[in-house]
Motif scaffolding. Structure first.
Motif, PDB file in Angstrom:
ATOM      1  N   SER A  99      68.068  39.171  12.949  1.00  0.00           N
ATOM      2  CA  SER A  99      68.168  40.610  12.905  1.00  0.00           C
ATOM      3  C   SER A  99      69.306  40.685  13.904  1.00  0.00           C
ATOM      4  O   SER A  99      69.718  42.209  13.673  1.00  0.00           O
ATOM      5  N   GLY A 100      69.600  39.904  14.699  1.00  0.00           N
ATOM      6  CA  GLY A 100      70.936  40.453  14.683  1.00  0.00           C
ATOM      7  C   GLY A 100      70.718  39.907  16.541  1.00  0.00           C
ATOM      8  O   GLY A 100      71.241  40.640  17.631  1.00  0.00           O
ATOM      9  N   CYS A 101      69.359  39.946  17.355  1.00  0.00           N
ATOM     10  CA  CYS A 101      69.276  39.993  18.764  1.00  0.00           C
ATOM     11  C   CYS A 101      70.016  38.637  19.115  1.00  0.00           C
ATOM     12  O   CYS A 101      69.823  37.431  18.709  1.00  0.00           O
ATOM     13  N   ASP A 102      69.919  38.301  21.110  1.00  0.00           N
ATOM     14  CA  ASP A 102      71.183  37.430  21.502  1.00  0.00           C
ATOM     15  C   ASP A 102      69.908  36.442  21.366  1.00  0.00           C
ATOM     16  O   ASP A 102      68.986  36.182  21.873  1.00  0.00           O
ATOM     17  N   GLY A 103      70.122  34.765  20.983  1.00  0.00           N
ATOM     18  CA  GLY A 103      69.211  33.507  20.757  1.00  0.00           C
ATOM     19  C   GLY A 103      69.179  33.490  22.143  1.00  0.00           C
ATOM     20  O   GLY A 103      68.178  32.945  22.279  1.00  0.00           O
ATOM     21  N   GLU A 167      59.549  47.835  13.841  1.00  0.00           N
ATOM     22  CA  GLU A 167      60.653  49.227  14.664  1.00  0.00           C
ATOM     23  C   GLU A 167      60.632  49.958  15.643  1.00  0.00           C
ATOM     24  O   GLU A 167      59.489  50.105  16.157  1.00  0.00           O
ATOM     25  N   LYS A 168      61.215  50.742  16.191  1.00  0.00           N
ATOM     26  CA  LYS A 168      61.348  51.171  18.007  1.00  0.00           C
ATOM     27  C   LYS A 168      60.286  51.893  17.956  1.00  0.00           C
ATOM     28  O   LYS A 168      58.926  52.599  18.460  1.00  0.00           O
ATOM     29  N   GLU A 169      59.694  52.657  16.260  1.00  0.00           N
ATOM     30  CA  GLU A 169      59.308  53.686  16.753  1.00  0.00           C
ATOM     31  C   GLU A 169      57.652  53.650  16.648  1.00  0.00           C
ATOM     32  O   GLU A 169      56.377  54.230  16.673  1.00  0.00           O
ATOM     33  N   LYS A 170      57.586  52.888  15.342  1.00  0.00           N
ATOM     34  CA  LYS A 170      56.489  51.748  15.547  1.00  0.00           C
ATOM     35  C   LYS A 170      55.383  51.273  16.487  1.00  0.00           C
ATOM     36  O   LYS A 170      54.319  51.002  16.054  1.00  0.00           O
ATOM     37  N   ARG A 171      56.457  50.630  17.530  1.00  0.00           N
ATOM     38  CA  ARG A 171      56.254  49.970  18.243  1.00  0.00           C
ATOM     39  C   ARG A 171      54.627  50.474  19.125  1.00  0.00           C
ATOM     40  O   ARG A 171      55.073  51.647  19.721  1.00  0.00           O
ATOM     41  N   ASN A 172      53.991  49.947  19.890  1.00  0.00           N
ATOM     42  CA  ASN A 172      52.728  50.164  20.477  1.00  0.00           C
ATOM     43  C   ASN A 172      53.342  50.198  22.359  1.00  0.00           C
ATOM     44  O   ASN A 172      53.319  48.923  23.169  1.00  0.00           O
ATOM     45  N   GLU A 173      53.638  51.481  22.881  1.00  0.00           N
ATOM     46  CA  GLU A 173      54.230  50.545  23.947  1.00  0.00           C
ATOM     47  C   GLU A 173      53.193  50.726  25.146  1.00  0.00           C
ATOM     48  O   GLU A 173      53.710  50.174  26.298  1.00  0.00           O
ATOM     49  N   GLU A 174      52.184  51.539  25.438  1.00  0.00           N
ATOM     50  CA  GLU A 174      50.517  51.128  25.718  1.00  0.00           C
ATOM     51  C   GLU A 174      50.745  49.380  25.982  1.00  0.00           C
ATOM     52  O   GLU A 174      50.345  49.430  27.265  1.00  0.00           O
ATOM     53  N   ILE A 175      50.656  49.168  24.389  1.00  0.00           N
ATOM     54  CA  ILE A 175      50.179  47.258  24.767  1.00  0.00           C
ATOM     55  C   ILE A 175      51.561  47.002  25.091  1.00  0.00           C
ATOM     56  O   ILE A 175      50.885  45.715  25.935  1.00  0.00           O
ATOM     57  N   PRO A 202      65.641  39.441  30.338  1.00  0.00           N
ATOM     58  CA  PRO A 202      66.515  39.528  29.087  1.00  0.00           C
ATOM     59  C   PRO A 202      65.042  40.595  28.385  1.00  0.00           C
ATOM     60  O   PRO A 202      66.371  41.320  26.931  1.00  0.00           O
ATOM     61  N   PHE A 203      64.284  40.054  28.271  1.00  0.00           N
ATOM     62  CA  PHE A 203      63.276  40.464  27.154  1.00  0.00           C
ATOM     63  C   PHE A 203      63.448  41.983  26.527  1.00  0.00           C
ATOM     64  O   PHE A 203      63.099  42.298  26.123  1.00  0.00           O
ATOM     65  N   TRP A 204      62.792  42.698  27.822  1.00  0.00           N
ATOM     66  CA  TRP A 204      62.449  43.791  27.895  1.00  0.00           C
ATOM     67  C   TRP A 204      63.873  44.536  26.996  1.00  0.00           C
ATOM     68  O   TRP A 204      63.419  45.739  27.119  1.00  0.00           O
ATOM     69  N   GLY A 205      65.124  43.883  27.490  1.00  0.00           N
ATOM     70  CA  GLY A 205      66.152  44.872  26.860  1.00  0.00           C
ATOM     71  C   GLY A 205      66.431  45.310  25.332  1.00  0.00           C
ATOM     72  O   GLY A 205      66.716  46.236  24.395  1.00  0.00           O
ATOM     73  N   VAL A 206      65.256  43.649  24.581  1.00  0.00           N
ATOM     74  CA  VAL A 206      64.937  43.674  23.484  1.00  0.00           C
ATOM     75  C   VAL A 206      64.290  44.407  23.377  1.00  0.00           C
ATOM     76  O   VAL A 206      63.502  45.601  21.707  1.00  0.00           O
ATOM     77  N   LEU A 207      63.066  45.020  23.599  1.00  0.00           N
ATOM     78  CA  LEU A 207      62.140  46.106  23.655  1.00  0.00           C
ATOM     79  C   LEU A 207      62.204  47.334  23.293  1.00  0.00           C
ATOM     80  O   LEU A 207      61.608  48.606  23.648  1.00  0.00           O
ATOM     81  N   ASN A 208      63.412  47.491  24.281  1.00  0.00           N
ATOM     82  CA  ASN A 208      63.833  49.061  24.620  1.00  0.00           C
ATOM     83  C   ASN A 208      64.495  50.049  23.510  1.00  0.00           C
ATOM     84  O   ASN A 208      65.312  49.177  22.874  1.00  0.00           O
TER      85      ASN A 208
END
Length: 208
Positions: A99-103, A167-175, A202-208
């Motif tokens: 989907s385009g994330c850095d491997g 999708e970003k808006e569907k992620r559970n930030e609390e979890i 680096p993975f937090w960048g994927v989740l932001n």
């Protein structure tokens, strides 16, 4: 299928018209057509699911391959019940990369597991260096605790990967925050947790 039923309708409709049962005939043909469509759609859906399952299975690593990749004995993988999560996690990583994330991000996540597994092996290698039964028992208990931590790390990374696919808006930030906090605690169970933290960053960048 529609063509066959249409030919059938043309061929026999006149007969039913003469018998004054054309409405019933048309209704029956419509029901047959609807049933045929449902049947075809069901078969297509089943075929799609079968193909997806087979493709997913083909992408999975065998337990022996996972053992080599992560440096964890196969019986330990079985005991910790992390074979399925590891297999699924690698498929999730592949989807994220496609989907385009850095491997390289996912290389780092795999390295976290490898590094923690190495720490367990290092501690395990000292079991018989204990001078007393109690010392050896204590070391074995420490290994067991670290192994359970490894399981939690795998499950946590797996859950983060699943969140990342949403999708970003569907992620559970609390979890996500809870997992992050838990991983930080787990990393601190080893002497030097900073390298593990650095691999995860680096993975937090994927989740932001």
């Amino acid at each position: 299928m529609e063509g066959v039923l249409e030919d059938y309708k043309k061929k026999y409709r006149a007969v039913h018209k003469q018998r004054r049962s054309v409405e019933e005939f048309d209704k029956k043909v419509s029901q047959m057509l609807a049933g045929a469509k449902i049947s075809v759609e069901t078969e297509v859906t089943n075929l799609k699911l079968k193909l997806e399952t087979e493709i997913g299975t083909s992408e999975k690593f065998s337990p022996s391959e996972l053992s080599k990749i992560y440096g964890v004995d196969e019986p330990v993988l079985v005991d910790l019940q992390i074979i399925d999560p590891l297999q699924d996690m690698r498929i999730l990583f592949k989807k994220l990369e496609d989907s385009g994330c850095d491997g390289e991000v996912f290389v780092s996540l795999n390295e976290i597991i490898q590094m923690y597994a190495k720490e367990i092996r290092n501690v395990e290698s000292t079991v018989w260096s204990g001078r007393s039964v109690d010392q050896r028992k204590e070391t074995k208990m420490h290994v067991a605790k670290l192994s359970l931590n490894l399981k939690e790390i795998v499950l946590s990374l797996h859950d983060l990967a699943r969140q990342a696919l949403l999708e970003k808006e569907k992620r559970n930030e609390e979890i996500i925050l809870k997992i992050r906090s838990n991983l930080e605690k787990l990393f601190k169970s080893v002497a030097d947790s900073e390298p593990l933290q650095n691999k995860l960053e680096p993975f937090w960048g994927v989740l932001n």
